[in-house]
Design a protein around this motif. Structure first.
Motif, short mmCIF file in Angstrom:
data_model
loop_
_atom_site.label_atom_id
_atom_site.label_comp_id
_atom_site.label_asym_id
_atom_site.label_seq_id
_atom_site.Cartn_x
_atom_site.Cartn_y
_atom_site.Cartn_z
N PRO A 56 0.84 -1.21 0.00
CA PRO A 56 0.00 0.00 0.00
C PRO A 56 0.87 1.26 0.00
O PRO A 56 2.05 1.21 0.36
CB PRO A 56 -0.79 -0.12 1.30
CG PRO A 56 0.06 -0.98 2.18
CD PRO A 56 0.76 -1.94 1.26
N PRO A 57 0.31 2.39 -0.41
CA PRO A 57 1.06 3.64 -0.40
C PRO A 57 1.52 4.00 1.02
O PRO A 57 0.90 3.59 2.01
CB PRO A 57 0.06 4.67 -0.93
CG PRO A 57 -0.99 3.87 -1.63
CD PRO A 57 -1.06 2.56 -0.93
N PHE A 112 -0.83 4.83 4.15
CA PHE A 112 -2.19 4.33 3.93
C PHE A 112 -2.54 3.32 5.03
O PHE A 112 -1.81 2.36 5.26
CB PHE A 112 -2.28 3.66 2.56
CG PHE A 112 -3.69 3.29 2.16
CD1 PHE A 112 -4.47 4.16 1.42
CD2 PHE A 112 -4.23 2.05 2.52
CE1 PHE A 112 -5.76 3.82 1.05
CE2 PHE A 112 -5.52 1.70 2.16
CZ PHE A 112 -6.28 2.59 1.42
N THR A 123 -10.67 -2.05 -4.85
CA THR A 123 -10.32 -0.72 -4.36
C THR A 123 -10.47 -0.72 -2.84
O THR A 123 -11.47 -1.21 -2.31
CB THR A 123 -11.22 0.36 -4.98
OG1 THR A 123 -10.98 0.40 -6.39
CG2 THR A 123 -10.94 1.74 -4.38
N HIS A 180 -10.15 1.46 0.98
CA HIS A 180 -10.36 2.79 1.56
C HIS A 180 -9.56 2.93 2.85
O HIS A 180 -9.63 2.06 3.73
CB HIS A 180 -11.84 3.03 1.83
CG HIS A 180 -12.68 2.98 0.58
ND1 HIS A 180 -13.15 1.80 0.05
CD2 HIS A 180 -13.11 3.97 -0.25
CE1 HIS A 180 -13.85 2.06 -1.05
NE2 HIS A 180 -13.83 3.36 -1.24
N ASP A 181 -8.83 4.03 2.95
CA ASP A 181 -8.04 4.30 4.15
C ASP A 181 -8.96 4.35 5.36
O ASP A 181 -9.97 5.07 5.37
CB ASP A 181 -7.28 5.62 3.98
CG ASP A 181 -6.27 5.86 5.08
OD1 ASP A 181 -6.70 6.07 6.23
OD2 ASP A 181 -5.06 5.83 4.79
N GLU A 232 -8.61 6.51 -1.31
CA GLU A 232 -8.77 5.27 -2.07
C GLU A 232 -7.43 4.77 -2.62
O GLU A 232 -6.57 5.56 -3.00
CB GLU A 232 -9.76 5.48 -3.22
CG GLU A 232 -11.17 5.76 -2.73
CD GLU A 232 -12.14 5.95 -3.88
OE1 GLU A 232 -11.69 5.93 -5.05
OE2 GLU A 232 -13.35 6.12 -3.62
N TRP A 233 -7.31 3.47 -2.66
CA TRP A 233 -6.12 2.82 -3.23
C TRP A 233 -6.58 1.62 -4.06
O TRP A 233 -7.24 0.72 -3.56
CB TRP A 233 -5.18 2.36 -2.11
CG TRP A 233 -4.08 1.43 -2.54
CD1 TRP A 233 -3.23 1.57 -3.60
CD2 TRP A 233 -3.73 0.19 -1.91
NE1 TRP A 233 -2.36 0.52 -3.69
CE2 TRP A 233 -2.64 -0.36 -2.66
CE3 TRP A 233 -4.20 -0.52 -0.81
CZ2 TRP A 233 -2.04 -1.58 -2.32
CZ3 TRP A 233 -3.61 -1.73 -0.47
CH2 TRP A 233 -2.53 -2.24 -1.22
N THR A 234 -6.26 1.64 -5.34
CA THR A 234 -6.55 0.54 -6.25
C THR A 234 -5.23 -0.10 -6.65
O THR A 234 -4.50 0.44 -7.50
CB THR A 234 -7.32 1.01 -7.49
OG1 THR A 234 -8.54 1.65 -7.08
CG2 THR A 234 -7.66 -0.16 -8.41
N PRO A 235 -4.85 -1.22 -6.04
CA PRO A 235 -3.53 -1.82 -6.28
C PRO A 235 -3.22 -2.06 -7.76
O PRO A 235 -2.07 -1.93 -8.18
CB PRO A 235 -3.60 -3.14 -5.50
CG PRO A 235 -4.57 -2.87 -4.40
CD PRO A 235 -5.60 -1.97 -5.00
N TRP A 286 -3.54 -0.32 -10.21
CA TRP A 286 -2.95 0.86 -10.87
C TRP A 286 -1.42 0.84 -10.79
O TRP A 286 -0.75 1.58 -11.51
CB TRP A 286 -3.46 2.14 -10.22
CG TRP A 286 -4.72 2.70 -10.82
CD1 TRP A 286 -5.96 2.67 -10.29
CD2 TRP A 286 -4.84 3.39 -12.07
NE1 TRP A 286 -6.86 3.29 -11.12
CE2 TRP A 286 -6.20 3.74 -12.22
CE3 TRP A 286 -3.93 3.73 -13.08
CZ2 TRP A 286 -6.68 4.41 -13.35
CZ3 TRP A 286 -4.41 4.41 -14.19
CH2 TRP A 286 -5.77 4.74 -14.32
#
Length: 607
Positions: free
Chosen positions: A239-240, A243, A303, A305-306, A312-315, A317
């Motif tokens: 994850p970023p 996050f 997707t 959600h933090d 939002e984080w969609t791996p 991508w």
């Protein structure tokens, strides 16, 4: 495609409506609702209403409950310009104003051309029979052309000779276009008879997206490399920075990475492998639907959600710096408008895998018009190709008549002339191969997939890594324990019932257990000779073939198979085990469902 809140839109959509349709068709309201939703923004659509006061023979007092046909647009804050259709210059000014507003605010806008219909709906229709008062006035009105011609002459903008010459020129252009169209039809018929497939229709060039070779890529295969499997798995545990993953989803992320290394890949991960591998091969992916980012049955979670700030984080991508784009959206609670939007999107994006998922397969009822008018018949009617994928959850788990059936029988009734691909895969790897096949196969065809519900989490319904890195989509899956040579009875099925049949067979004593094969029909249409041969090859002449389905006997695939299978089976008889004929897709009582299911299994194994 909307690439961001500040991006320019390359196309200005213009929709032309009748007044009765604008007020009466529910899809108008659904479409207006899309104008500011991510995934569906067009930068604003210009709606032009040709308001002729009559819908076929129905007057305004019977066709709407509001003063204006456009009142439905008020709920979305769309500006509405009412303009006199007898004044061409006013119509132009209103339209220019609408276009300027749309360009400035990127909103839908409506131009209501308040006019009338001088003639009937067709040559045999006399509107004065149903609207005598209105048409007594219309019969006395002079035409728009005459009124505007007189205004131009009186202002000195035009002479009478200019007007007459312009009219003659216009009429000659109509005659020329009519003659060219008739000749175009003759040329097209002649080309078809000679076996040619011209790239033009009535003198019009096909758009690039509809050429036979649109989106074709060479050297593709449906299997993927072990490195890609592991790459897709790893992206879910990166994850970023900063996050905060929801605590209840941390184990899912870890499990996906683990599956990519050790196997036991479930349905959700198989889908991620299909999407991720295509993205790495520069194939864009677009998935929309109601709750599709999480999945109705919480199996997808594409997707995240933090937990703290909702970011939002969609791996998918972040697989590569050079991957294709992926768009995953939760849609409005609509079937008609959204399924139609995705069909149209797929028509214009031959390079992309475009999918729409119903919350439950039953809910496609609300979009049946889309299936009838476009998905099943557009190729035959207009030569229009689409590779849209509809994911329709289907399965009899005792959830009632509105949460069981995606109406397999309807889709198979629409299947003809090689117009669709209809499948009900039971294994994650086969589903992955199916999606990858859909992305690459040409000519393009819509794909209808009856997806599982309880099968999403069945411990038996998993696949090994080797199932993804080798092979391709299998339309028929043979019994892995009972070979055809040993089978005296072959149960042919599709979907969820397979797992129940296996569980029941495991309880049988020998020799029944070792002489009853369970074969899965993973593809329902097209139904080919090769598929039939794979079922019957090596069978004893007196071996019994029985189709088993969850659905009532008048629903599901049975009616289709009864019509299509006999010519393919070489004289063998195909029996059927199904619920009794019923008007409803399923019972509303879970206890009654359990009784029915037990009786079904008893009948399948002749208990």
């Amino acid at each position: 495609m909307n690439l961001g809140p500040d991006a320019a839109f390359a196309v200005v959509p213009v929709l032309i409506h009748g007044d009765a349709a604008f007020a009466g068709q529910g899809v108008i309201m659904e479409t207006l609702n899309l104008h500011n939703l991510r995934g569906y923004r067009t930068g604003g659509t210009i709606h032009i209403i040709v308001n002729n006061q009559v819908g076929f023979t129905v007057g305004t007092v019977d066709s709407r409950s509001t003063p204006y046909a456009t009142d439905v647009a008020k709920g979305y804050g769309c500006p509405i310009f009412h303009v006199n259709g007898d004044d061409p210059e006013a119509c132009i000014r209103a339209t220019l104003l609408a276009a300027a507003f749309r360009d400035e605010f990127q909103m839908d806008v409506v131009v209501d051309l308040v006019s009338y219909r001088r003639r009937g709906h067709n040559e045999g229709d006399d509107p004065s029979k149903t609207q005598p008062v209105m048409y007594s006035y219309i019969d006395k009105k002079r035409s728009v052309r005459k009124l505007y011609t007189e205004a131009l002459i009186s202002r000195g903008d035009l002479t009478l000779e200019d007007a007459e010459q312009s009219l003659r020129h216009f009429q000659s252009e109509l005659e020329r276009a009519f003659a060219e169209t008739r000749q175009g039809i003759k040329d097209q018929v002649a080309a078809k008879q000679s076996g040619q497939a011209p790239e033009t229709a009535h003198g019009l060039e096909l758009p690039a997206s509809q050429r036979e070779d649109a989106g074709v890529l060479m050297g593709w295969k449906t299997s993927i490399s072990p490195a890609v499997v592991e790459r897709v798995g790893q992206v879910f545990v990166n994850p970023p920075a900063g996050f905060t993953v929801h605590p209840k989803l941390k184990s899912l992320l870890t499990k996906r990475a683990q599956m990519a290394k050790e196997g036991g890949i479930d349905w959700g991960m198989a889908e991620m492998l299909a999407f991720g591998s295509l993205l790495l091969e520069d194939i864009p992916v677009r998935l929309t639907g109601q709750d599709s980012r999480r999945g109705t049955f919480a199996h997808r979670h594409v997707t995240f959600h933090d937990k703290v700030n909702g970011a939002e984080w969609t791996p998918l991508w972040f697989l590569s710096d050079h991957q294709a784009k992926v768009f995953i959206y939760d849609s409005a609670l609509s079937e008609y408008a959204i399924a139609a939007f995705e069909y149209g999107y797929s028509v214009e994006r031959p390079d992309a895998l475009v999918l729409w998922e119903a919350q439950f397969g039953d809910f496609f009822n609300g979009a049946q018009t889309v299936a009838d008018e476009f998905v099943s018949s557009a190729e035959q009617k207009w030569g229009q190709h689409s590779s849209v994928v509809y994911l329709l959850p289907h399965g009899y788990e005792g959830q009632g008549p509105d949460h069981s059936s995606a109406r397999i029988e309807r889709w198979l009734a629409l299947s003809a002339e090689d117009n669709l691909r209809v499948a009900q895969p039971t294994e994650p790897a086969n589903y992955c191969h199916l999606l990858r096949l859909q992305a690459y196969a040409r000519p393009r065809k819509p794909l209808i997939v009856f997806t599982p519900k309880s099968g999403l989490r069945r411990k038996e319904a998993v696949s090994a890594i080797a199932d993804f890195t080798t092979g391709t989509f299998q339309p028929v899956l043979a019994d892995r324990l009972v070979p055809n040579a040993a089978a005296r009875r072959v149960l042919i099925c599709s979907g969820r019932i397979y797992w129940d049949l296996l569980a029941r067979r495991d309880k049988l004593d020998q020799p029944a257990r070792g002489s009853t094969a369970v074969v899965r029909l993973e593809q329902l249409y097209p139904l080919t000779q090769a598929m039939a041969d794979s079922i019957t090859q090596g069978l004893a002449p007196d071996a019994e073939l029985v189709w088993v389905q969850d659905e009532p006997v008048n629903q599901g695939a049975w009616s289709f198979l009864l019509r299509k299978a006999p010519p393919l089976l070489g004289g063998r008889t195909l029996g059927v085990v199904a619920r009794p004929e019923a008007a409803s897709p399923a019972t509303g009582s879970h206890s009654q469902h359990a009784v029915e299911q037990e009786a079904l299994l008893d009948q399948a194994f002749r208990a």
